[in-house]
Design an enzyme around this catalytic site. Structure first.
Site, mmCIF file in Angstrom:
data_model
loop_
_atom_site.group_PDB
_atom_site.id
_atom_site.type_symbol
_atom_site.label_atom_id
_atom_site.label_comp_id
_atom_site.label_asym_id
_atom_site.label_seq_id
_atom_site.Cartn_x
_atom_site.Cartn_y
_atom_site.Cartn_z
ATOM 1 N N LYS A 184 -0.058 4.183 -9.805
ATOM 2 C CA LYS A 184 0.976 4.585 -8.851
ATOM 3 C C LYS A 184 1.368 6.050 -9.084
ATOM 4 O O LYS A 184 0.969 6.656 -10.072
ATOM 5 C CB LYS A 184 2.179 3.640 -8.974
ATOM 6 C CG LYS A 184 1.818 2.155 -8.765
ATOM 7 C CD LYS A 184 1.166 1.898 -7.432
ATOM 8 C CE LYS A 184 1.053 0.466 -6.984
ATOM 9 N NZ LYS A 184 0.440 -0.561 -7.788
HETATM 10 C C1 PLP Z 1 0.712 -2.171 -7.461
HETATM 11 C C2 PLP Z 1 1.156 -3.059 -6.377
HETATM 12 C C3 PLP Z 1 1.887 -4.230 -6.610
HETATM 13 C C4 PLP Z 1 2.123 -4.821 -7.955
HETATM 14 O O1 PLP Z 1 2.551 -4.003 -8.921
HETATM 15 P P1 PLP Z 1 2.325 -4.355 -10.468
HETATM 16 O O2 PLP Z 1 3.258 -3.390 -11.106
HETATM 17 O O3 PLP Z 1 0.890 -4.111 -10.777
HETATM 18 O O4 PLP Z 1 2.726 -5.762 -10.682
HETATM 19 C C5 PLP Z 1 2.352 -4.950 -5.533
HETATM 20 N N1 PLP Z 1 2.094 -4.573 -4.282
HETATM 21 C C6 PLP Z 1 1.381 -3.480 -4.010
HETATM 22 C C7 PLP Z 1 1.144 -3.106 -2.585
HETATM 23 C C8 PLP Z 1 0.864 -2.698 -5.038
HETATM 24 O O5 PLP Z 1 0.129 -1.628 -4.744
#
Ligand code: PLP
Length: 381
Positions: A184
Site C-alpha cells: 500500500k
Molecule cells: C490490501 C487490501 C485489503 C486487505 O488488507 P490487509 O491489510 O492485507 O488485510 C482489503 N481490501 C483491499 C481492496 C486491499 O487492497
C-alpha cells in the site's frame, strides 16, 4: 549490462524509521503501547478528527466494522467482485451473504447505477472498494445508503491519501477501512486502521480488537463480547509513524510516474492495439496502482504469457484481481460465470504494471517499451 529486476512494487523506508524501530525494540515495550496511541492520533488528525483505531490488518478492520454495525446471519452486504478477496471474505466471516454488483468498465469500481436493483429487505450495508485508489463517487454512494437506511463500510485499503471533492478519504462518511500492507502507499508492515463515527463505536472496536476485554482500576476486568487478537505492535506502529510524513511526497512521485505512463502509452501506435488505460485522474486518486486492460479479442497470447515475457525482460507485473465470485468458496454459494460479465471480462484481462515511489521515469519507459513490443508481436488486427 542488463538492468536490475524491476519489481511490481516496493516500500520506501528511510533510515530514521529504521533507527526508530531500533529504539522501540530497545525500549522494553514492543507490543501495543505509546506508538500505537500516537499513530492513532496522527491518523485521526489526517481524517478530520474522527475516531481512528489501528489493527494488525486491513481485513480485521472491515470484519470489526461489520460486527459493530450488527451485521450477521440473514443479512446481505453489497460489494464488488473486483477486489482482493478479503473484501468479501469478511462478509462471510460474520455470517452474512455477499451480493456482487457489476463494475463500471471505466472506473473499474462498483457500478453505483446497479446497486439499488440489488437491494433486498435483507440488505444491511454497502462495502465498496476504491480500486487502485480511485475514489468511488461518495455523493451517490451515500445518497443510496441514506435512501435505503444502509450502513457503508468503505474498503479504502488502497485509497489512503486519495480525496473526494477536496476532502481526504476517511475525513467523512460512515466506516472507512485502510490497510498498511507493504504494497500500500504507506505501510506498517502488516496493519490497518478503521475510521469510525463516535467514541461508542471506537470503544467497541477496542473490545473486538483484544478478546472483548474492558479493564477498570488496577484489577478490574470484564468481557461482554467475544473479541479476537487484532492489535498492532508498537514496532509496526513506529514504522507507520515514520511513513506518515512521507505520504504526500510518495503520492506525488506516484502521480509523476503515472503521468509518464500516460505520456508513453497514449500514442497512436499503442492505442490502436486496443490497450485500455485507467481514467487519467490527477486530482483525487493516490495512484495506488497503474492497471491496464489487455485487448482480449486481438491478443494471441494469454495474460500469463504476457506476464512471463515481462518477467523474462526483468519486469514484474501482477493481477489485481481475479473475480471473487468465481472462487470455489463463492461458486458453492451459487455464484457463476455470467453473473457480473463486465467485471469478469476486466478481471480476465487486467494487468498491474510496476509503480512505486523509488521508480524512475526510465523504469516506466522500459516497462512501456517491453509491453508494447510484446503486444505488437502478438496482436491481430
Ligand atoms: C490490501 C487490501 C485489503 C486487505 O488488507 P490487509 O491489510 O492485507 O488485510 C482489503 N481490501 C483491499 C481492496 C486491499 O487492497
Amino acid at each position: 549490462m542488463s538492468s536490475p529486476y524491476l519489481p511490481l512494487t516496493r516500500p520506501t523506508i528511510d533510515d530514521a524509521t529504521i533507527a526508530g524501530v531500533g529504539e522501540v525494540l530497545r525500549s522494553g515495550w514492543i507490543t501495543s503501547g505509546p506508538n500505537v496511541k500516537e499513530l492513532e492520533s496522527k491518523l485521526s488528525a489526517a481524517c478530520g478528527g474522527r475516531p481512528v483505531r489501528v489493527f494488525n490488518s486491513g481485513t480485521c478492520t472491515m470484519e470489526i466494522a461489520l460486527r459493530i454495525a450488527g451485521i450477521g446471519p440473514g443479512h446481505e452486504v453489497i460489494t464488488t467482485p473486483l477486489s482482493w478477496v478479503a473484501t468479501s471474505n469478511v462478509i462471510l466471516e460474520v455470517g452474512a451473504r455477499p451480493v456482487f454488483v457489476d463494475i463500471d468498465p471505466v472506473s473499474r469500481n462498483i457500478d453505483l447505477e446497479r446497486v439499488e436493483a440489488a437491494i433486498t429487505p435483507a440488505t444491511r450495508a454497502i462495502l465498496p472498494v476504491d480500486l487502485a485508489g480511485l475514489p468511488v463517487d461518495r455523493d451517490r454512494l451515500y445518497a443510496i445508503a441514506k435512501k435505503h437506511g444502509l450502513r457503508v463500510i468503505e474498503d479504502a485499503a488502497q485509497s489512503f491519501g486519495s480525496t473526494w471533492k477536496g476532502r481526504r478519504i476517511g475525513a467523512c462518511g460512515d466506516f472507512v477501512s485502510f490497510s498498511f500492507h507493504p504494497n500500500k502507499n504507506i505501510t506498517t508492515i502488516e496493519g490497518g486502521a478503521l475510521v469510525m463515527n463516535d467514541e461508542r463505536e471506537a470503544k467497541l472496536a477496542e473490545q473486538y480488537r483484544l478478546q472483548g476485554v474492558v479493564r477498570s482500576g488496577f484489577d478490574g476486568m470484564e468481557v461482554e463480547l467475544v473479541g479476537g487478537k487484532f492489535n498492532l505492535t508498537d514496532v509496526a506502529a513506529r514504522v507507520g509513524l515514520g511513513q506518515l510524513p512521507h505520504l504526500e511526497e510518495f503520492n506525488a512521485k506516484r502521480r509523476e510516474l503515472v503521468r509518464a505512463y500516460f505520456e508513453l502509452l497514449e500514442v497512436p501506435a499503442v492505442l490502436e492495439l486496443g490497450l485500455q488505460l485507467p481514467p487519467a485522474d490527477f486530482s483525487q486518486t493516490n495512484w495506488h496502482m497503474f492497471q491496464v486492460v489487455l485487448p482480449e479479442e486481438r491478443l494471441t497470447l494469454r495474460r500469463a504469457d504476457v506476464m512471463a515475457k515481462l518477467h523474462a525482460a526483468g519486469i514484474g507485473s501482477g493481477v489485481h484481481y481475479p473475480a471473487i465470485h468465481l472462487f470455489a468458496v463463492y461458486r458453492r454459494l451459487g455464484w457463476k460465470e455470467g453473473d457480473v460479465p463486465i467485471a469478469e471480462r476486466v478481471c480476465r484481462n487486467i494487468l498491474t504494471l510496476p509503480l512505486f515511489p523509488a521508480m524512475t521515469r526510465g523504469d516506466v519507459a522500459r516497462v512501456v517499451e517491453n509491453l508494447t513490443a510484446i503486444l505488437q508481436a502478438h496482436c491481430q488486427s
